[in-house]
Scaffold this motif. Structure first.
Motif, PDB file in Angstrom:
ATOM      1  N   PHE A   7       0.839  -1.214   0.200  1.00  0.00           N
ATOM      2  CA  PHE A   7      -0.127   0.019  -0.072  1.00  0.00           C
ATOM      3  C   PHE A   7       0.967   1.537   0.070  1.00  0.00           C
ATOM      4  N   VAL A   8       0.500   2.294  -0.991  1.00  0.00           N
ATOM      5  CA  VAL A   8       1.215   3.570  -0.935  1.00  0.00           C
ATOM      6  C   VAL A   8       0.098   4.518  -0.798  1.00  0.00           C
ATOM      7  N   PHE A   9      -0.260   5.188   0.494  1.00  0.00           N
ATOM      8  CA  PHE A   9      -1.063   5.950   0.561  1.00  0.00           C
ATOM      9  C   PHE A   9      -0.848   7.321   0.520  1.00  0.00           C
ATOM     10  N   ILE A  10      -1.181   8.251  -0.359  1.00  0.00           N
ATOM     11  CA  ILE A  10      -0.639   9.477  -0.502  1.00  0.00           C
ATOM     12  C   ILE A  10      -1.767  10.565  -0.248  1.00  0.00           C
ATOM     13  N   MET A  11      -1.129  11.310   0.653  1.00  0.00           N
ATOM     14  CA  MET A  11      -2.181  12.421   1.122  1.00  0.00           C
ATOM     15  C   MET A  11      -1.445  13.735   0.751  1.00  0.00           C
ATOM     16  N   THR A  12      -2.400  14.627   0.491  1.00  0.00           N
ATOM     17  CA  THR A  12      -2.154  16.173   0.610  1.00  0.00           C
ATOM     18  C   THR A  12      -2.911  16.877   1.520  1.00  0.00           C
ATOM     19  N   ASP A  13      -2.759  18.163   1.705  1.00  0.00           N
ATOM     20  CA  ASP A  13      -3.261  18.850   2.941  1.00  0.00           C
ATOM     21  C   ASP A  13      -4.052  19.753   2.302  1.00  0.00           C
ATOM     22  N   GLN A  14      -5.401  20.076   2.613  1.00  0.00           N
ATOM     23  CA  GLN A  14      -6.163  21.034   2.303  1.00  0.00           C
ATOM     24  C   GLN A  14      -6.236  21.383   0.744  1.00  0.00           C
ATOM     25  N   ASP A 304      -7.028  15.690   3.665  1.00  0.00           N
ATOM     26  CA  ASP A 304      -7.682  15.639   4.729  1.00  0.00           C
ATOM     27  C   ASP A 304      -8.882  16.475   4.649  1.00  0.00           C
ATOM     28  N   HIS A 305      -9.056  17.484   4.097  1.00  0.00           N
ATOM     29  CA  HIS A 305     -10.119  18.301   3.876  1.00  0.00           C
ATOM     30  C   HIS A 305      -9.727  19.319   2.624  1.00  0.00           C
ATOM     31  N   GLY A 306     -10.523  20.230   2.256  1.00  0.00           N
ATOM     32  CA  GLY A 306     -10.611  20.984   1.070  1.00  0.00           C
ATOM     33  C   GLY A 306     -10.197  22.660   1.620  1.00  0.00           C
ATOM     34  N   ASP A 307     -10.732  23.408   0.559  1.00  0.00           N
ATOM     35  CA  ASP A 307     -10.219  24.918   0.737  1.00  0.00           C
ATOM     36  C   ASP A 307     -11.272  25.706  -0.040  1.00  0.00           C
ATOM     37  N   VAL A 308     -11.611  26.606   0.400  1.00  0.00           N
ATOM     38  CA  VAL A 308     -12.751  27.427  -0.378  1.00  0.00           C
ATOM     39  C   VAL A 308     -12.083  28.378  -1.263  1.00  0.00           C
ATOM     40  N   LEU A 309     -10.829  28.706  -0.854  1.00  0.00           N
ATOM     41  CA  LEU A 309      -9.999  29.508  -1.983  1.00  0.00           C
ATOM     42  C   LEU A 309     -10.617  30.851  -2.176  1.00  0.00           C
ATOM     43  N   GLY A 310     -11.211  31.736  -1.318  1.00  0.00           N
ATOM     44  CA  GLY A 310     -11.499  32.998  -1.504  1.00  0.00           C
ATOM     45  C   GLY A 310     -13.062  32.930  -1.980  1.00  0.00           C
ATOM     46  N   ASN A 311     -13.702  31.831  -2.261  1.00  0.00           N
ATOM     47  CA  ASN A 311     -15.301  31.907  -2.114  1.00  0.00           C
ATOM     48  C   ASN A 311     -15.567  32.220  -1.091  1.00  0.00           C
ATOM     49  N   TYR A 312     -16.921  33.119  -1.087  1.00  0.00           N
ATOM     50  CA  TYR A 312     -17.646  33.542   0.026  1.00  0.00           C
ATOM     51  C   TYR A 312     -16.852  34.536   0.778  1.00  0.00           C
ATOM     52  N   ARG A 313     -15.786  35.208  -0.046  1.00  0.00           N
ATOM     53  CA  ARG A 313     -14.876  36.198   0.848  1.00  0.00           C
ATOM     54  C   ARG A 313     -14.066  35.789   1.971  1.00  0.00           C
ATOM     55  N   ILE A 314     -14.154  34.341   2.026  1.00  0.00           N
ATOM     56  CA  ILE A 314     -13.306  33.779   3.029  1.00  0.00           C
ATOM     57  C   ILE A 314     -12.094  32.681   2.556  1.00  0.00           C
ATOM     58  N   LEU A 319     -15.402  24.443   7.208  1.00  0.00           N
ATOM     59  CA  LEU A 319     -16.715  25.047   6.740  1.00  0.00           C
ATOM     60  C   LEU A 319     -17.209  23.688   6.346  1.00  0.00           C
ATOM     61  N   PRO A 320     -18.755  23.630   5.941  1.00  0.00           N
ATOM     62  CA  PRO A 320     -19.508  22.782   5.774  1.00  0.00           C
ATOM     63  C   PRO A 320     -19.728  22.814   3.915  1.00  0.00           C
ATOM     64  N   TRP A 321     -19.194  23.926   3.384  1.00  0.00           N
ATOM     65  CA  TRP A 321     -19.351  23.925   2.039  1.00  0.00           C
ATOM     66  C   TRP A 321     -18.492  22.926   1.245  1.00  0.00           C
ATOM     67  N   ARG A 322     -19.054  22.752  -0.086  1.00  0.00           N
ATOM     68  CA  ARG A 322     -18.484  21.629  -0.802  1.00  0.00           C
ATOM     69  C   ARG A 322     -16.811  21.824  -0.885  1.00  0.00           C
ATOM     70  N   GLU A 323     -16.431  23.133  -1.177  1.00  0.00           N
ATOM     71  CA  GLU A 323     -14.936  23.287  -1.649  1.00  0.00           C
ATOM     72  C   GLU A 323     -13.970  23.009  -0.096  1.00  0.00           C
ATOM     73  N   SER A 324     -14.877  22.837   0.925  1.00  0.00           N
ATOM     74  CA  SER A 324     -14.036  22.668   2.129  1.00  0.00           C
ATOM     75  C   SER A 324     -14.261  21.091   2.735  1.00  0.00           C
ATOM     76  N   SER A 325     -15.475  20.561   2.421  1.00  0.00           N
ATOM     77  CA  SER A 325     -15.967  19.501   3.036  1.00  0.00           C
ATOM     78  C   SER A 325     -15.593  18.246   2.178  1.00  0.00           C
TER      79      SER A 325
END
Length: 481
Positions: A7-14, A304-314, A319-325
């Protein structure tokens, strides 16, 4: 002769789910991640918690964060909880973890520079999670307080102070929509960059393996989590796209031209970091080919999770939004390279169950304890039946939680119940989104006619999940023989 899969389990962050080229949005070119996606792509992979430490604890244990007492980035995962790595090790695997683990956060954010955890000194404790070999690095900003294997390497090169001073210089901009992190190098060469070092250590581990014994490698990169520090040649590969779309919620003002430019520059650096990681993943795949073990190795890619990248001015996560969750998830099983795409939801906690199932280990038994109570409750599900093409889904919904909300997500709906943190009772706020009509999750339909049955079902699934997965108790006192 070893006949078990590696097994090679590769992760990124955010990692935002749209920032892989196998995705429908395909916002960055990732040919090596796409190689993994030749197997099975899970288009609706949801994190159990959109924050680093609790998501990673859930990934290791196959349990929800509340079950292991890790609801936010505070505290340390108890080493007595069963993990998939420990189960593999017990079964004869050589196990390793390289890169960011972030299972320990025992210090307050205000501690002085260098006064966090000494992860080098804590290595033997970290190995108790189930790893024979550990080369650990703190997160980019966390290295300001923690001392880790990468910090030790920089220290020997006379570069640790350079790194930490750059973190201090750029930290004040982190997490604020008015000042998104700039995309620039840390002044550290590409060969000394943390992602290059992580890949180097992963490659060395693979090369050193005895072909007669299976191995499991967790390779966890730090990027594209801020600080946005791509090597210059990878930044040059990405042009500045001023036509980027930024989602807004009702009542929010449009970004000014200057602010939009800053966010577009931030996203450019974000893409460059992902390109850099994809290059490192290609190096790892090349070594698997050179060692003639690619056909015997399971490749897993996620975050581990996503990043909203400036959407919604944040900016950021939590956050529960798709880009984060929601996160990218692809699994390449060499015996089932079938190009399957799965739209039904899966949870990150399903990954350890899948790994153990492929290794022919009873994951429910391996991830449970008879005592103390409630440690026998294992909510993860194996994705192997989907990978083999035997079924299209293994669950009807996913459950996500953090210190601010709880969320139920199905293929067609998303339900959010916000936590009330007041001393006196107040009616919890809740929202419901119809993902069939509103993929951007901008219109709350919880109070609209025609959604009462869906709302009722989501509430029941939230209650059922919490009621059926109580926190596993842990003890420390010795018991007499």
């Amino acid at each position: 002769m070893n006949n078990k899969k590696n097994f090679v389990f590769i992760m990124t962050d955010q990692h935002n789910p749209d920032y892989v080229s196998y995705s429908k949005a395909a916002k960055v070119d990732t040919p090596n991640i796409d190689f993994i996606a030749q197997g099975t792509v899970f288009e609706n992979a949801v994190t159990p918690n959109p924050v680093c430490t609790p998501a990673r604890c859930a990934l290791l244990t196959g349990k929800y964060p509340h079950q292991v007492g890790m609801m936010t980035t505070s505290g340390c995962l108890n080493t007595n909880y069963p993990t998939y790595a420990r189960a593999l090790k017990k079964s004869g695997y050589n196990t390793a973890a390289v890169g960011k683990l972030h299972l320990m956060q025992g210090w307050h954010w205000n501690v002085p520079v260098g006064q966090g955890h000494d992860l080098v000194e804590l290595k033997e404790e970290t190995k108790k999670y189930g790893f024979d070999y550990v080369w650990e690095t703190a997160g980019k900003g966390l290295m300001l307080k923690n001392y880790c294997d990468y910090a030790k390497y920089l220290d020997k090169q006379g570069l640790l102070a350079v790194y930490r001073n750059e973190v201090i210089r750029r930290d004040k901009a982190g997490g604020h929509p008015e000042y998104p992190d700039t995309a620039e190098s840390f002044g550290i060469s590409e060969e000394n960059h943390v992602e290059q070092m992580i890949a180097n250590k992963a490659i060395s581990f693979i090369k050193e393996q005895d072909k007669e014994k299976p191995f499991s490698l967790l390779c966890s990169f730090l990027s594209p989590h801020p600080i946005i520090d791509p090597p210059s040649r990878f930044l040059e590969m990405e042009g500045l796209n001023m036509d980027e779309e930024f989602l807004l919620r009702e009542g929010q003002k449009e970004l000014s031209d200057d602010m939009k430019k800053r966010w577009c520059e931030n996203r450019r650096g974000y893409r460059a970091l992902i390109r850099f990681i994809d290059y490192q993943i290609g190096r790892i795949i090349d070594v698997l080919k050179a060692e003639n073990i690619l056909s015997e190795t399971i490749l897993v890619f996620t975050s581990d999770h996503g990043d909203v990248l400036g959407n919604y001015r944040i900016d950021g996560k939590n956050l529960p939004w798709r880009e984060s969750s929601t996160v990218p998830l692809a699994i390449r099983h060499p015996d089932f390279v079938n190009g399957i795409r799965v739209e039904d939801p899966v949870s990150l906690i399903d990954i350890p169950a899948t790994i153990l199932d492929i290794a022919e280990i009873d994951y429910e038994k391996a991830l449970s304890l008879f005592w103390p109570v409630w440690n026998h409750v294992v909510p993860c599900k194996s994705l192997l039946p989907i990978i083999k093409g035997d079924t299209k889904k293994v669950r009807d919904f996913t459950f996500t939680e953090n210190d601010g909300f709880e969320m139920i997500q199905t293929k067609n709906y998303k339900y959010i119940r916000y936590r009330t943190m007041t001393k006196e009772y107040s009616t919890p706020k809740e929202k419901l989104f119809d993902l069939q009509k509103d993929k951007s999750e901008l219109t709350d339909v919880s109070k609209l006619e025609g959604y009462s049955d869906v709302l009722k079902w989501c509430r029941e699934m939230r209650d059922y999940t919490l009621n059926s997965t109580p926190a596993g108790q842990m003890g420390w006192a010795p018991v007499r023989d």
